[in-house]
Design a protein around this motif. Sequence first.
Motif, PDB file in Angstrom:
ATOM      1  N   ASP A   1       0.826  -1.208   0.000  1.00  0.00           N
ATOM      2  CA  ASP A   1       0.000   0.000   0.000  1.00  0.00           C
ATOM      3  C   ASP A   1       0.861   1.259   0.000  1.00  0.00           C
ATOM      4  N   ALA A   2       1.950   1.245   0.785  1.00  0.00           N
ATOM      5  CA  ALA A   2       2.816   2.421   0.859  1.00  0.00           C
ATOM      6  C   ALA A   2       3.510   2.669  -0.478  1.00  0.00           C
ATOM      7  N   CYS A   3       3.978   1.614  -1.106  1.00  0.00           N
ATOM      8  CA  CYS A   3       4.642   1.766  -2.404  1.00  0.00           C
ATOM      9  C   CYS A   3       3.663   2.237  -3.470  1.00  0.00           C
ATOM     10  N   ASP A   4       2.438   1.732  -3.408  1.00  0.00           N
ATOM     11  CA  ASP A   4       1.437   2.148  -4.387  1.00  0.00           C
ATOM     12  C   ASP A   4       1.126   3.629  -4.233  1.00  0.00           C
ATOM     13  N   ALA A   5       0.996   4.080  -2.975  1.00  0.00           N
ATOM     14  CA  ALA A   5       0.725   5.506  -2.735  1.00  0.00           C
ATOM     15  C   ALA A   5       1.895   6.362  -3.203  1.00  0.00           C
ATOM     16  N   ALA A   6       3.127   5.916  -2.895  1.00  0.00           N
ATOM     17  CA  ALA A   6       4.311   6.669  -3.311  1.00  0.00           C
ATOM     18  C   ALA A   6       4.412   6.736  -4.830  1.00  0.00           C
ATOM     19  N   ARG A   7       4.090   5.638  -5.490  1.00  0.00           N
ATOM     20  CA  ARG A   7       4.140   5.623  -6.954  1.00  0.00           C
ATOM     21  C   ARG A   7       3.134   6.619  -7.529  1.00  0.00           C
ATOM     22  N   ARG A   8       1.927   6.660  -6.966  1.00  0.00           N
ATOM     23  CA  ARG A   8       0.918   7.614  -7.422  1.00  0.00           C
ATOM     24  C   ARG A   8       1.421   9.050  -7.273  1.00  0.00           C
ATOM     25  N   VAL A   9       2.038   9.319  -6.132  1.00  0.00           N
ATOM     26  CA  VAL A   9       2.548  10.672  -5.879  1.00  0.00           C
ATOM     27  C   VAL A   9       3.629  11.038  -6.892  1.00  0.00           C
ATOM     28  N   LEU A  10       4.597  10.135  -7.090  1.00  0.00           N
ATOM     29  CA  LEU A  10       5.709  10.427  -7.993  1.00  0.00           C
ATOM     30  C   LEU A  10       5.244  10.577  -9.434  1.00  0.00           C
ATOM     31  N   GLU A  11       4.295   9.728  -9.865  1.00  0.00           N
ATOM     32  CA  GLU A  11       3.782   9.832 -11.229  1.00  0.00           C
ATOM     33  C   GLU A  11       3.031  11.154 -11.422  1.00  0.00           C
ATOM     34  N   THR A  12       2.271  11.563 -10.427  1.00  0.00           N
ATOM     35  CA  THR A  12       1.531  12.817 -10.516  1.00  0.00           C
ATOM     36  C   THR A  12       2.481  14.009 -10.585  1.00  0.00           C
ATOM     37  N   LEU A  13       3.490  14.007  -9.715  1.00  0.00           N
ATOM     38  CA  LEU A  13       4.457  15.101  -9.705  1.00  0.00           C
ATOM     39  C   LEU A  13       5.274  15.129 -10.991  1.00  0.00           C
ATOM     40  N   TYR A  14       5.629  13.955 -11.486  1.00  0.00           N
ATOM     41  CA  TYR A  14       6.390  13.895 -12.739  1.00  0.00           C
ATOM     42  C   TYR A  14       5.574  14.491 -13.890  1.00  0.00           C
ATOM     43  N   ALA A  15       4.267  14.193 -13.912  1.00  0.00           N
ATOM     44  CA  ALA A  15       3.404  14.742 -14.955  1.00  0.00           C
ATOM     45  C   ALA A  15       3.380  16.265 -14.884  1.00  0.00           C
ATOM     46  N   GLN A  16       3.380  16.813 -13.670  1.00  0.00           N
ATOM     47  CA  GLN A  16       3.415  18.268 -13.516  1.00  0.00           C
ATOM     48  C   GLN A  16       4.761  18.826 -13.977  1.00  0.00           C
ATOM     49  N   ALA A  17       5.845  18.125 -13.641  1.00  0.00           N
ATOM     50  CA  ALA A  17       7.183  18.585 -14.030  1.00  0.00           C
ATOM     51  C   ALA A  17       7.346  18.571 -15.544  1.00  0.00           C
ATOM     52  N   VAL A  18       6.774  17.582 -16.212  1.00  0.00           N
ATOM     53  CA  VAL A  18       6.845  17.505 -17.671  1.00  0.00           C
ATOM     54  C   VAL A  18       6.154  18.714 -18.300  1.00  0.00           C
ATOM     55  N   GLN A  19       5.100  19.209 -17.639  1.00  0.00           N
ATOM     56  CA  GLN A  19       4.383  20.376 -18.142  1.00  0.00           C
ATOM     57  C   GLN A  19       5.123  21.682 -17.858  1.00  0.00           C
ATOM     58  N   GLY A  20       6.266  21.584 -17.178  1.00  0.00           N
ATOM     59  CA  GLY A  20       7.075  22.769 -16.943  1.00  0.00           C
ATOM     60  C   GLY A  20       6.924  23.388 -15.574  1.00  0.00           C
ATOM     61  N   HIS A  21       6.207  22.730 -14.658  1.00  0.00           N
ATOM     62  CA  HIS A  21       6.022  23.283 -13.325  1.00  0.00           C
ATOM     63  C   HIS A  21       7.248  22.990 -12.454  1.00  0.00           C
ATOM     64  N   ASP A  22       7.750  24.004 -11.783  1.00  0.00           N
ATOM     65  CA  ASP A  22       8.835  23.810 -10.817  1.00  0.00           C
ATOM     66  C   ASP A  22       8.233  23.261  -9.529  1.00  0.00           C
ATOM     67  N   LEU A  23       8.746  22.140  -9.084  1.00  0.00           N
ATOM     68  CA  LEU A  23       8.171  21.465  -7.923  1.00  0.00           C
ATOM     69  C   LEU A  23       8.842  21.939  -6.637  1.00  0.00           C
TER      70      LEU A  23
END
Length: 349
Positions: A72-94
Amino acid sequence: MAKSASDSPSLAARKLDAPVQPETQVVIDFDDNRAASSLVGPYGQNLALVERRLNVVVDSRGNHITLTGTRDACDAARRVLETLYAQAVQGHDLAPGDVEGAIRATLAQGSLFPFDPKAAKTSTFEAINLRKRPVRARTAAQDTYIQALKSHELVFGIGPAGTGKTWLAVAQAAQLFERKEVDRIILSRPAVEAGERLGFLPGDLREKVDPYLRPIYDALYDLMDSRIVERALQTGEIEIAPLAFMRGRTLTNAAIILDEAQNTTSMQMKMFLTRLGENSRMIITGDPSQVDLPPGQTSGLAEAARLLDGVQGIAQVKFTAEDVIRHELVARIVAAYEGLPQKPATAKS
Protein backbone atom coordinates in the motif's frame (compact mmCIF):
# COMPACT_ATOMS: atom_id res chain seq x y z
CA MET A 1 20.11 8.83 -1.77
CA ALA A 2 20.23 5.05 -1.80
CA LYS A 3 19.07 3.33 1.37
CA SER A 4 18.40 -0.21 2.43
CA ALA A 5 15.27 -1.35 4.21
CA SER A 6 17.26 -2.15 7.32
CA ASP A 7 18.43 1.47 7.54
CA SER A 8 14.87 2.73 8.02
CA PRO A 9 13.45 2.28 11.52
CA SER A 10 10.03 3.49 10.35
CA LEU A 11 9.52 0.40 8.20
CA ALA A 12 9.48 -1.71 11.35
CA ALA A 13 7.23 0.69 13.24
CA ARG A 14 3.73 -0.62 12.64
CA LYS A 15 0.62 -0.89 14.76
CA LEU A 16 0.69 -4.18 16.64
CA ASP A 17 -2.96 -4.89 15.95
CA ALA A 18 -2.67 -4.34 12.18
CA PRO A 19 -1.87 -7.18 9.79
CA VAL A 20 1.77 -7.07 8.76
CA GLN A 21 2.18 -6.66 5.02
CA PRO A 22 5.24 -8.14 3.35
CA GLU A 23 7.69 -5.69 1.87
CA THR A 24 7.72 -5.20 -1.86
CA GLN A 25 9.63 -3.20 -4.43
CA VAL A 26 8.30 -0.97 -7.18
CA VAL A 27 10.58 0.27 -9.96
CA ILE A 28 9.77 3.44 -11.94
CA ASP A 29 11.66 4.75 -14.96
CA PHE A 30 11.18 8.33 -16.15
CA ASP A 31 12.02 9.41 -19.70
CA ASP A 32 12.45 13.18 -19.31
CA ASN A 33 15.77 14.03 -17.62
CA ARG A 34 14.80 17.60 -16.73
CA ALA A 35 11.44 16.57 -15.28
CA ALA A 36 13.05 13.72 -13.34
CA SER A 37 15.59 16.14 -11.84
CA SER A 38 12.79 18.50 -10.79
CA LEU A 39 10.96 15.54 -9.28
CA VAL A 40 13.93 14.56 -7.12
CA GLY A 41 14.46 18.16 -5.98
CA PRO A 42 17.60 19.86 -4.61
CA TYR A 43 19.66 17.32 -2.68
CA GLY A 44 16.78 14.87 -3.02
CA GLN A 45 14.49 16.89 -0.71
CA ASN A 46 11.28 15.97 -2.58
CA LEU A 47 12.00 12.25 -2.41
CA ALA A 48 12.99 12.59 1.24
CA LEU A 49 9.57 14.10 1.96
CA VAL A 50 7.86 11.20 0.18
CA GLU A 51 9.92 8.77 2.26
CA ARG A 52 9.07 10.49 5.51
CA ARG A 53 5.37 10.92 4.87
CA LEU A 54 4.57 7.59 3.21
CA ASN A 55 6.86 5.28 5.14
CA VAL A 56 8.83 3.98 2.16
CA VAL A 57 12.49 3.85 1.20
CA VAL A 58 13.34 5.61 -2.06
CA ASP A 59 16.47 4.71 -4.01
CA SER A 60 17.14 7.22 -6.78
CA ARG A 61 19.68 6.52 -9.52
CA GLY A 62 19.23 9.14 -12.22
CA ASN A 63 15.89 8.53 -13.95
CA HIS A 64 15.54 5.16 -12.23
CA ILE A 65 13.68 5.16 -8.89
CA THR A 66 13.05 2.14 -6.67
CA LEU A 67 10.46 2.15 -3.89
CA THR A 68 10.70 -0.30 -1.00
CA GLY A 69 7.99 -0.79 1.62
CA THR A 70 4.57 -2.34 2.07
CA ARG A 71 2.41 -2.79 -0.99
CA ASP A 72 0.00 0.00 0.00
CA ALA A 73 2.82 2.42 0.86
CA CYS A 74 4.64 1.77 -2.40
CA ASP A 75 1.44 2.15 -4.39
CA ALA A 76 0.72 5.51 -2.73
CA ALA A 77 4.31 6.67 -3.31
CA ARG A 78 4.14 5.62 -6.95
CA ARG A 79 0.92 7.61 -7.42
CA VAL A 80 2.55 10.67 -5.88
CA LEU A 81 5.71 10.43 -7.99
CA GLU A 82 3.78 9.83 -11.23
CA THR A 83 1.53 12.82 -10.52
CA LEU A 84 4.46 15.10 -9.70
CA TYR A 85 6.39 13.89 -12.74
CA ALA A 86 3.40 14.74 -14.95
CA GLN A 87 3.42 18.27 -13.52
CA ALA A 88 7.18 18.59 -14.03
CA VAL A 89 6.85 17.51 -17.67
CA GLN A 90 4.38 20.38 -18.14
CA GLY A 91 7.08 22.77 -16.94
CA HIS A 92 6.02 23.28 -13.33
CA ASP A 93 8.83 23.81 -10.82
CA LEU A 94 8.17 21.47 -7.92
CA ALA A 95 8.49 22.76 -4.37
CA PRO A 96 7.97 20.86 -1.10
CA GLY A 97 4.46 22.31 -0.93
CA ASP A 98 3.61 20.67 -4.26
CA VAL A 99 4.89 17.36 -2.95
CA GLU A 100 2.87 17.71 0.24
CA GLY A 101 -0.23 18.56 -1.76
CA ALA A 102 0.21 15.52 -4.01
CA ILE A 103 0.69 13.30 -0.97
CA ARG A 104 -2.46 14.57 0.69
CA ALA A 105 -4.50 14.23 -2.49
CA THR A 106 -3.26 10.65 -2.93
CA LEU A 107 -4.00 9.69 0.68
CA ALA A 108 -7.46 11.24 0.43
CA GLN A 109 -8.22 9.32 -2.77
CA GLY A 110 -6.84 6.07 -1.42
CA SER A 111 -6.62 3.08 -3.70
CA LEU A 112 -10.28 2.85 -4.69
CA PHE A 113 -9.45 3.28 -8.36
CA PRO A 114 -6.51 2.00 -10.41
CA PHE A 115 -3.96 4.71 -11.09
CA ASP A 116 -3.49 5.82 -14.69
CA PRO A 117 -0.26 7.85 -15.20
CA LYS A 118 -1.65 9.28 -18.45
CA ALA A 119 -4.65 10.70 -16.59
CA ALA A 120 -2.35 12.55 -14.19
CA LYS A 121 -1.39 14.90 -17.01
CA THR A 122 -4.97 16.15 -17.29
CA SER A 123 -6.13 15.83 -13.69
CA THR A 124 -3.99 18.50 -12.08
CA PHE A 125 -5.51 21.17 -9.88
CA GLU A 126 -6.64 24.61 -11.05
CA ALA A 127 -3.97 27.25 -11.63
CA ILE A 128 -3.72 31.03 -11.69
CA ASN A 129 -1.46 32.00 -14.58
CA LEU A 130 0.66 35.07 -13.92
CA ARG A 131 3.38 36.61 -16.08
CA LYS A 132 6.04 35.79 -13.51
CA ARG A 133 4.96 32.22 -12.86
CA PRO A 134 1.84 30.08 -12.51
CA VAL A 135 0.32 29.50 -9.10
CA ARG A 136 -1.28 26.08 -8.81
CA ALA A 137 -3.57 24.69 -6.11
CA ARG A 138 -1.91 22.09 -3.94
CA THR A 139 -4.93 20.70 -2.11
CA ALA A 140 -8.54 19.96 -2.97
CA ALA A 141 -9.65 22.91 -0.80
CA GLN A 142 -7.30 25.27 -2.64
CA ASP A 143 -8.62 23.93 -5.93
CA THR A 144 -12.18 24.73 -4.82
CA TYR A 145 -11.00 28.16 -3.64
CA ILE A 146 -9.43 29.04 -7.01
CA GLN A 147 -12.57 27.92 -8.83
CA ALA A 148 -14.64 30.13 -6.55
CA LEU A 149 -12.31 33.09 -7.11
CA LYS A 150 -12.73 32.71 -10.86
CA SER A 151 -16.51 32.41 -10.84
CA HIS A 152 -17.80 34.62 -7.99
CA GLU A 153 -17.71 38.35 -7.32
CA LEU A 154 -17.44 37.90 -3.55
CA VAL A 155 -15.49 35.06 -1.96
CA PHE A 156 -14.80 34.24 1.69
CA GLY A 157 -11.67 32.19 2.42
CA ILE A 158 -11.95 30.97 6.01
CA GLY A 159 -9.52 28.76 7.87
CA PRO A 160 -6.27 28.43 9.82
CA ALA A 161 -2.89 29.94 9.03
CA GLY A 162 -0.80 28.31 6.33
CA THR A 163 -3.63 27.19 4.06
CA GLY A 164 -2.87 29.69 1.28
CA LYS A 165 -5.96 31.89 1.68
CA THR A 166 -4.17 35.23 1.34
CA TRP A 167 -1.56 33.94 -1.10
CA LEU A 168 -4.16 32.75 -3.61
CA ALA A 169 -6.29 35.86 -3.10
CA VAL A 170 -3.33 38.06 -4.04
CA ALA A 171 -2.54 35.80 -7.01
CA GLN A 172 -6.09 36.13 -8.32
CA ALA A 173 -6.06 39.90 -7.84
CA ALA A 174 -2.70 40.12 -9.65
CA GLN A 175 -4.02 38.05 -12.55
CA LEU A 176 -7.09 40.28 -12.95
CA PHE A 177 -4.82 43.34 -12.86
CA GLU A 178 -2.34 41.93 -15.39
CA ARG A 179 -5.15 41.02 -17.77
CA LYS A 180 -6.62 44.52 -17.36
CA GLU A 181 -9.91 43.05 -16.19
CA VAL A 182 -9.67 45.53 -13.30
CA ASP A 183 -7.94 48.90 -13.09
CA ARG A 184 -6.53 48.56 -9.59
CA ILE A 185 -5.91 46.36 -6.58
CA ILE A 186 -7.12 47.57 -3.19
CA LEU A 187 -5.62 46.02 -0.07
CA SER A 188 -7.17 46.42 3.35
CA ARG A 189 -6.73 44.94 6.80
CA PRO A 190 -8.02 45.92 10.23
CA ALA A 191 -5.26 47.44 12.36
CA VAL A 192 -5.86 45.41 15.50
CA GLU A 193 -2.70 44.69 17.46
CA ALA A 194 -1.96 44.42 21.16
CA GLY A 195 -0.65 47.67 22.61
CA GLU A 196 -0.34 49.56 19.31
CA ARG A 197 -2.37 52.19 17.45
CA LEU A 198 -1.77 53.64 14.00
CA GLY A 199 -1.43 57.16 15.36
CA PHE A 200 1.63 56.26 17.40
CA LEU A 201 3.53 54.80 14.45
CA PRO A 202 5.94 57.09 12.56
CA GLY A 203 5.64 58.09 8.92
CA ASP A 204 2.88 58.79 6.41
CA LEU A 205 -0.28 56.72 5.99
CA ARG A 206 1.36 53.99 3.93
CA GLU A 207 4.26 53.68 6.38
CA LYS A 208 1.82 53.43 9.28
CA VAL A 209 -0.18 50.64 7.63
CA ASP A 210 2.75 48.74 6.11
CA PRO A 211 3.47 46.57 9.18
CA TYR A 212 -0.10 45.26 9.14
CA LEU A 213 -0.06 44.49 5.40
CA ARG A 214 3.40 42.95 5.21
CA PRO A 215 2.12 39.42 4.37
CA ILE A 216 0.20 40.84 1.40
CA TYR A 217 3.23 42.85 0.28
CA ASP A 218 5.37 39.73 0.44
CA ALA A 219 2.90 37.89 -1.78
CA LEU A 220 2.71 40.77 -4.27
CA TYR A 221 6.48 41.00 -4.69
CA ASP A 222 6.78 37.24 -5.03
CA LEU A 223 4.02 36.96 -7.64
CA MET A 224 4.64 40.13 -9.67
CA ASP A 225 7.69 41.95 -10.99
CA SER A 226 8.97 44.26 -8.24
CA ARG A 227 9.24 47.22 -10.62
CA ILE A 228 5.59 46.84 -11.62
CA VAL A 229 4.55 46.66 -7.97
CA GLU A 230 6.53 49.78 -7.04
CA ARG A 231 5.17 51.74 -9.99
CA ALA A 232 1.60 50.63 -9.26
CA LEU A 233 1.96 51.67 -5.62
CA GLN A 234 3.18 55.11 -6.67
CA THR A 235 0.38 55.63 -9.22
CA GLY A 236 -2.34 54.30 -6.93
CA GLU A 237 -3.11 51.29 -9.12
CA ILE A 238 -2.24 49.25 -6.05
CA GLU A 239 -3.86 51.09 -3.16
CA ILE A 240 -3.44 50.61 0.57
CA ALA A 241 -6.82 51.41 2.10
CA PRO A 242 -7.07 51.22 5.90
CA LEU A 243 -10.42 49.80 6.88
CA ALA A 244 -11.19 52.87 8.98
CA PHE A 245 -11.04 55.07 5.85
CA MET A 246 -13.30 52.96 3.61
CA ARG A 247 -16.61 54.45 4.71
CA GLY A 248 -18.48 56.34 1.99
CA ARG A 249 -16.50 54.89 -0.92
CA THR A 250 -17.78 52.82 -3.84
CA LEU A 251 -15.01 50.62 -5.22
CA THR A 252 -15.44 50.06 -8.98
CA ASN A 253 -13.23 48.21 -11.48
CA ALA A 254 -11.10 46.84 -8.66
CA ALA A 255 -9.87 43.64 -7.07
CA ILE A 256 -10.38 44.19 -3.35
CA ILE A 257 -8.79 42.07 -0.61
CA LEU A 258 -9.67 42.27 3.07
CA ASP A 259 -7.17 40.21 5.05
CA GLU A 260 -7.40 39.18 8.73
CA ALA A 261 -11.15 39.79 8.54
CA GLN A 262 -11.76 37.96 11.81
CA ASN A 263 -10.66 41.18 13.53
CA THR A 264 -13.43 43.31 12.01
CA THR A 265 -16.47 44.24 14.04
CA SER A 266 -19.98 43.56 12.75
CA MET A 267 -20.41 47.18 11.66
CA GLN A 268 -17.01 47.29 9.97
CA MET A 269 -17.75 44.14 7.98
CA LYS A 270 -21.15 45.40 6.87
CA MET A 271 -19.59 48.72 5.85
CA PHE A 272 -16.83 46.97 3.90
CA LEU A 273 -19.13 44.56 2.08
CA THR A 274 -21.32 47.41 0.87
CA ARG A 275 -18.33 49.14 -0.78
CA LEU A 276 -18.48 46.64 -3.68
CA GLY A 277 -19.03 48.48 -6.97
CA GLU A 278 -19.47 47.66 -10.65
CA ASN A 279 -16.97 45.28 -12.26
CA SER A 280 -15.21 44.59 -8.96
CA ARG A 281 -14.20 41.41 -7.19
CA MET A 282 -13.96 41.19 -3.42
CA ILE A 283 -12.00 38.56 -1.50
CA ILE A 284 -12.26 38.30 2.28
CA THR A 285 -9.89 36.06 4.23
CA GLY A 286 -9.58 35.28 7.92
CA ASP A 287 -8.97 32.75 10.65
CA PRO A 288 -11.87 32.56 13.16
CA SER A 289 -9.55 30.95 15.72
CA GLN A 290 -7.29 34.04 15.93
CA VAL A 291 -9.66 36.85 16.90
CA ASP A 292 -7.87 39.78 18.58
CA LEU A 293 -10.96 41.89 19.24
CA PRO A 294 -11.71 43.06 22.80
CA PRO A 295 -13.67 40.56 24.88
CA GLY A 296 -17.38 40.64 24.20
CA GLN A 297 -17.16 41.91 20.63
CA THR A 298 -18.54 39.71 17.85
CA SER A 299 -16.27 38.98 14.92
CA GLY A 300 -17.65 40.49 11.73
CA LEU A 301 -16.26 37.57 9.74
CA ALA A 302 -18.15 34.95 11.74
CA GLU A 303 -21.39 36.93 11.52
CA ALA A 304 -21.04 37.58 7.77
CA ALA A 305 -20.25 33.93 7.06
CA ARG A 306 -23.43 32.93 8.88
CA LEU A 307 -25.72 35.58 7.39
CA LEU A 308 -24.49 35.27 3.80
CA ASP A 309 -24.32 31.49 3.62
CA GLY A 310 -26.12 30.38 0.46
CA VAL A 311 -26.57 33.88 -0.99
CA GLN A 312 -26.33 33.80 -4.79
CA GLY A 313 -23.07 35.20 -6.14
CA ILE A 314 -21.19 34.67 -2.87
CA ALA A 315 -18.90 31.71 -2.26
CA GLN A 316 -17.48 30.49 1.03
CA VAL A 317 -14.51 28.13 1.08
CA LYS A 318 -13.52 26.73 4.45
CA PHE A 319 -10.07 25.30 5.10
CA THR A 320 -9.04 22.96 7.91
CA ALA A 321 -5.79 21.85 9.51
CA GLU A 322 -5.63 19.17 6.79
CA ASP A 323 -5.06 21.95 4.23
CA VAL A 324 -2.04 23.56 5.92
CA ILE A 325 0.85 23.45 3.43
CA ARG A 326 3.54 25.64 5.01
CA HIS A 327 5.34 22.86 6.82
CA GLU A 328 4.49 19.46 8.24
CA LEU A 329 4.77 20.82 11.79
CA VAL A 330 2.41 23.75 11.11
CA ALA A 331 -0.45 21.35 10.42
CA ARG A 332 0.27 19.51 13.67
CA ILE A 333 0.47 22.77 15.60
CA VAL A 334 -2.85 23.98 14.19
CA ALA A 335 -4.47 20.63 14.97
CA ALA A 336 -3.12 20.70 18.53
CA TYR A 337 -4.48 24.20 19.17
CA GLU A 338 -7.85 23.24 17.71
CA GLY A 339 -7.92 20.18 19.94
CA LEU A 340 -8.30 17.85 17.00
CA PRO A 341 -7.41 14.18 17.49
CA GLN A 342 -4.14 13.27 15.87
CA LYS A 343 -4.26 10.64 13.13
CA PRO A 344 -2.04 7.59 13.53
CA ALA A 345 1.45 8.51 12.35
CA THR A 346 2.42 7.28 8.92
CA ALA A 347 5.72 9.15 8.82
CA LYS A 348 9.11 8.32 10.19
CA SER A 349 9.77 9.54 13.67
